[in-house]
Design an enzyme around this catalytic site. Sequence first.
Site, short mmCIF file in Angstrom:
data_model
loop_
_atom_site.label_atom_id
_atom_site.label_comp_id
_atom_site.label_asym_id
_atom_site.label_seq_id
_atom_site.Cartn_x
_atom_site.Cartn_y
_atom_site.Cartn_z
N ASN A 72 -11.17 -2.61 -5.18
CA ASN A 72 -10.32 -1.72 -6.13
C ASN A 72 -11.18 -1.21 -7.47
OD1 ASN A 72 -7.02 -2.92 -5.11
ND2 ASN A 72 -8.12 -0.92 -4.34
N ASP B 86 0.81 -1.27 -0.11
CA ASP B 86 0.07 0.13 -0.09
C ASP B 86 0.80 1.21 0.02
OD1 ASP B 86 -2.45 1.34 0.04
OD2 ASP B 86 -2.82 1.34 2.08
C1 IPE Z 1 -5.22 -2.59 -0.45
O1 IPE Z 1 -4.95 -1.58 -0.48
C2 IPE Z 1 -5.43 -3.41 -1.69
C3 IPE Z 1 -4.01 -3.65 -2.29
C4 IPE Z 1 -2.78 -3.45 -1.88
C5 IPE Z 1 -4.22 -4.54 -3.68
P1 IPE Z 1 -6.10 -0.36 -0.68
O2 IPE Z 1 -5.38 0.89 -0.74
O3 IPE Z 1 -6.72 -0.62 -1.68
O4 IPE Z 1 -6.81 -0.60 0.72
P2 IPE Z 1 -7.68 0.41 1.60
O5 IPE Z 1 -9.17 0.72 0.43
O6 IPE Z 1 -7.16 1.59 1.83
O7 IPE Z 1 -8.28 -0.33 2.94
C1 IPE Z 2 -1.10 0.38 -4.06
O1 IPE Z 2 -1.20 1.36 -3.45
C2 IPE Z 2 -2.23 -0.58 -3.79
C3 IPE Z 2 -2.99 -0.97 -5.31
C4 IPE Z 2 -4.14 -0.97 -5.20
C5 IPE Z 2 -2.17 -0.94 -6.57
P1 IPE Z 2 -2.36 2.50 -3.53
O2 IPE Z 2 -2.89 2.85 -4.86
O3 IPE Z 2 -3.53 2.02 -2.56
O4 IPE Z 2 -1.82 3.89 -2.90
P2 IPE Z 2 -2.36 4.78 -1.66
O5 IPE Z 2 -2.47 3.88 -0.73
O6 IPE Z 2 -3.66 5.48 -2.31
O7 IPE Z 2 -1.23 5.81 -1.40
MG MG Z 3 -4.09 2.39 -0.45
#
Ligand code: IPE
Ligand code: IPE
Ligand code: MG
Length: 222
Positions: free
Chosen positions: A60, A12
């Site tokens: 997502n 993340d």
């Molecule tokens: C978790 O990250 C999913 C992945 C790393 C693919 P998110 O950024 O989607 O999680 P939330 O929505 O903040 O919990």
């Molecule tokens: C990567 O991080 C996780 C994926 C869903 C690919 P994020 O895209 O959630 O990045 P943040 O949390 O918004 O910074």
């Molecule tokens: Mg995220």
Amino acid sequence: MNKLNHVAFIMDGNGRWGKKRNKGRNFGHLKGVETVKKIVKYSIKLNIPIVSFYVFSSENWRRPKKEIIFLFKLIQNYFDKEIKSIVNEGIKINILGENKKLPKDIKSTLHKTVYLTSKNKKITVNLAINYGSKNEILHSLKNIKKKINLKNFEKNLYTKNMPNPEILIRTGGHQRLSNFMLWQLAYSELYFLKKLWPDFSPIDLKRIIEKYKKIKRNFGKI
Ligand code: IPE
Ligand code: IPE
Ligand code: MG
């Protein structure tokens, strides 16, 4: 010393990483791929048999279409470009998730990648794409042909007969599982880092593993 079979990552923080540099969220995703590459390479060096990465969750899909398309293109281009070296490095790619709903192009790239790497033995890399743990649990229940018991249930999860992760690492500062491996993480050691995923390094992984090896894992005993 605790044994280590499987490390799982919730990667993340890519979007924030890119935005902080005024280059947009997708720049962070690009950088995030580099981190995955480095971590897989280092995991091979450490002889870790399985690593799992949360790439795209079933939630997502709620993101803007442009970002979703970018992410899928990124995954597809990566495998189209690097498949040869992945095969040569002995990496076995495994996909966890509901692949029916993925766009055709990426589905066929992933299918090909899984097929071409299926005999590789150095490391198994699980990529959770369109993955949701609650869906996985329902999928397993629907697919059990025999008696419902622990063994049959676990055999029908996407992770099939793999050992559960001993370690879960989430970067990006949030202390939540976001629908990732709820079943498999029941007894895992959880590590939450403030660092954003593109900044996560092999040294961070090394430090976590060193800590993990010394933990007293009770599994209910004393
Ligand atoms: C978790 O990250 C999913 C992945 C790393 C693919 P998110 O950024 O989607 O999680 P939330 O929505 O903040 O919990
Ligand atoms: C990567 O991080 C996780 C994926 C869903 C690919 P994020 O895209 O959630 O990045 P943040 O949390 O918004 O910074
Ligand atoms: Mg995220």
